[in-house]
Scaffold this motif. Sequence first.
Motif, PDB file in Angstrom:
ATOM      1  N   GLU A 140       0.831  -1.212   0.000  1.00 40.46           N
ATOM      2  CA  GLU A 140       0.000   0.000   0.000  1.00 40.46           C
ATOM      3  C   GLU A 140       0.866   1.265   0.000  1.00 40.46           C
ATOM      4  OE1 GLU A 140      -3.195   0.299  -0.400  1.00 40.46           O
ATOM      5  OE2 GLU A 140      -3.450  -1.892  -0.532  1.00 40.46           O
ATOM      6  N   LYS A 141       1.960   1.219   0.765  1.00 40.14           N
ATOM      7  CA  LYS A 141       2.865   2.386   0.804  1.00 40.14           C
ATOM      8  C   LYS A 141       3.545   2.584  -0.541  1.00 40.14           C
ATOM      9  CE  LYS A 141       3.933   2.273   5.743  1.00 40.14           C
ATOM     10  NZ  LYS A 141       5.008   2.116   6.764  1.00 40.14           N
ATOM     11  N   GLN A 142       3.895   1.463  -1.216  1.00 44.83           N
ATOM     12  CA  GLN A 142       4.569   1.577  -2.517  1.00 44.83           C
ATOM     13  C   GLN A 142       3.597   2.150  -3.562  1.00 44.83           C
ATOM     14  OE1 GLN A 142       7.752   0.949  -3.355  1.00 44.83           O
ATOM     15  NE2 GLN A 142       8.177   0.685  -1.174  1.00 44.83           N
ATOM     16  N   LYS A 143       2.308   1.804  -3.502  1.00 41.16           N
ATOM     17  CA  LYS A 143       1.340   2.320  -4.447  1.00 41.16           C
ATOM     18  C   LYS A 143       1.189   3.855  -4.294  1.00 41.16           C
ATOM     19  CE  LYS A 143      -1.484  -1.866  -4.959  1.00 41.16           C
ATOM     20  NZ  LYS A 143      -2.813  -2.473  -4.758  1.00 41.16           N
ATOM     21  N   LYS A 144       1.180   4.293  -3.043  1.00 39.85           N
ATOM     22  CA  LYS A 144       1.000   5.733  -2.818  1.00 39.85           C
ATOM     23  C   LYS A 144       2.148   6.575  -3.346  1.00 39.85           C
ATOM     24  CE  LYS A 144      -1.889   5.203   1.298  1.00 39.85           C
ATOM     25  NZ  LYS A 144      -2.016   5.462   2.765  1.00 39.85           N
ATOM     26  N   THR A 145       3.315   5.968  -3.439  1.00 45.45           N
ATOM     27  CA  THR A 145       4.479   6.715  -3.938  1.00 45.45           C
ATOM     28  C   THR A 145       4.561   6.788  -5.441  1.00 45.45           C
ATOM     29  OG1 THR A 145       5.858   4.714  -3.796  1.00 45.45           O
ATOM     30  CG2 THR A 145       5.818   6.172  -1.873  1.00 45.45           C
TER      31      THR A 145
END
Length: 366
Positions: free
Chosen positions: A360-365
């Motif tokens: 989820e954190k990688q998608k937001k970046t």
Amino acid sequence: MLKQFFILCSGADKNLLEGCSEGEQTKFAGIGATVFFTAVMAFIASAYALFTVFDSIYPAIAFGVVWGLLIFNLDRFIVSTIRKRDSFSAEFLQATPRIILAVIIAIVISKPLEIKIFQKEIDTVLLKEKNAMALANKKQVATYFQTDLDKNKAQTDSLKSEISRKEKEVNALYETYIAEAEGTKGTMKLGKGPVFKEKIAKHDLAKSELDALRKTNEAKIAENDQKAKTLQADLDKKVTDTQPIIDGFDGLMARINALNKLPWLPSFFIMLLFLAIETAPIIAKLMSPKGEYDFKLEDLETALHATISQDKYQRNLLAKTSAEMHDRVYADIAQDNELYNLQRSKAKELLELQANGFVEKQKKTL
């Protein structure tokens, strides 16, 4: 009551000593009396020492009380902490720091009383020193004013010499015209002729010059005399102003220096006396035999030491046993398959949550 007070001064355990014999109590009362009277002597010596410094009885007594209580507390503490042992050398080694301190204190407190004992002799030495200082001071002040005094005196002498020379000149002219009139010198003719008139005219002129010179120089001489009186008054005032400082040269250090100029043997024996007084509580404790009180105190201390050692051993053993039991309990739990599977499923669930969160954190970046 006095006996109980001296036992208190000795620093002994009152409750423990009450169960001892009368002789044992008397021994500790004697040690306590030595401690008390040592403090009294310290009070007297220190109070007198401060009295010679401040010339006031109140601060001297106040400091004497503080110093006496300090020595009392120190002696009482040292005496109460010295334990009777089987070896005298061990006891002496334990008391060595107090003995060294006693030597220092004895030297310090003996000096004021030595000063009081030898006061008359010290006053004689100080009187000689004050007289020598007064003469030296007067000479030093006179040297300071001497240049002006010599210059003033030289001017006065010069003015007087000038008058004297003129007087001799006038007297010589007087004798000349008298001799001319009598006919014994000069023209050798008796009577007041032209030469006589010429010579008397010279005398009268010189006489008038002498009168004028005397008037002028005597005024200057009077002025110089007044200046000399002023200089002498200043000199005397300077000597008078510095004399109280010399008269006050009788403080503690001055008297100690004067005492050192007297024969050393009497002072040495007085210092030895105070050394004996200062070390008396320690010596009394060291020389006293190991008695009933010491055995009882040793028994209490060894019993307490044994109890503490046993408690410490039991606590260590309890901690060791508890650790071994916990090791066995957790070893048994580690072999339980049900707990293993539960722990495995929970760990797997936690890893999945961590992986999803990372995605989820990688998608937001992006």
